[in-house]
Write a protein that holds these residues in place. Structure first.
Motif, PDB file in Angstrom:
ATOM      1  N   TYR A   1       0.824  -1.203   0.000  1.00  0.00           N
ATOM      2  CA  TYR A   1       0.000   0.000   0.000  1.00  0.00           C
ATOM      3  C   TYR A   1       0.859   1.254   0.000  1.00  0.00           C
ATOM      4  O   TYR A   1       1.923   1.297   0.598  1.00  0.00           O
TER       5      TYR A   1
ATOM      6  N   LYS B   1      -5.048   2.697   4.414  1.00  0.00           N
ATOM      7  CA  LYS B   1      -3.729   2.240   3.970  1.00  0.00           C
ATOM      8  C   LYS B   1      -3.285   2.853   2.654  1.00  0.00           C
ATOM      9  O   LYS B   1      -2.100   3.034   2.413  1.00  0.00           O
TER      10      LYS B   1
ATOM     11  N   ARG C   1      -2.954  -0.233  -3.794  1.00  0.00           N
ATOM     12  CA  ARG C   1      -1.930  -1.200  -4.189  1.00  0.00           C
ATOM     13  C   ARG C   1      -2.429  -1.996  -5.379  1.00  0.00           C
ATOM     14  O   ARG C   1      -3.627  -2.093  -5.634  1.00  0.00           O
TER      15      ARG C   1
END
Length: 107
Positions: free
Chosen positions: A17, A58, A61
């Motif tokens: 992340y 986070k 990703r």
């Protein structure tokens, strides 16, 4: 959406992340642009063996579910080489002449 930006975003993502602000600063756009682009890219990636996962705490990703399919898609993205842009009138004229000559010889 330009393929060049898609490729730059995908190049800067990993399986870890990172915040959209960090990603935006690497690419030179706003974090809002990144968030909007990610929505569009995810629509494309749906059938390309990957998706961009977002988590409010986070960040974002890249998750690759089928490496071969994703790799083939990623490799197909074209990036415009800025060195190929003629900067002077003379260079532009020469490029046009070269392109027209190439087209004539192919026909």
């Amino acid at each position: 959406m330009k393929e060049e930006r898609v490729k730059r975003i995908l190049e800067n993502l990993s399986d870890e992340y990172q915040s959209s602000n960090v990603l935006a600063s690497r690419i030179g756009v706003s974090s809002k642009t990144i968030r909007n682009e990610i929505k569009d890219i995810n629509m494309i990636l749906k059938n390309q063996g990957a998706f961009i996962e977002t988590n409010p705490k986070k960040g974002v990703r890249l998750v690759v579910t089928d490496f071969d399919v994703y790799s083939s898609y990623f490799d197909s993205l074209t990036v415009f080489n800025r060195d190929d842009i003629p900067s002077t009138q003379e260079q532009r004229v020469q490029q046009l002449r070269n392109n027209n000559f190439t087209r004539m010889t192919i026909l």
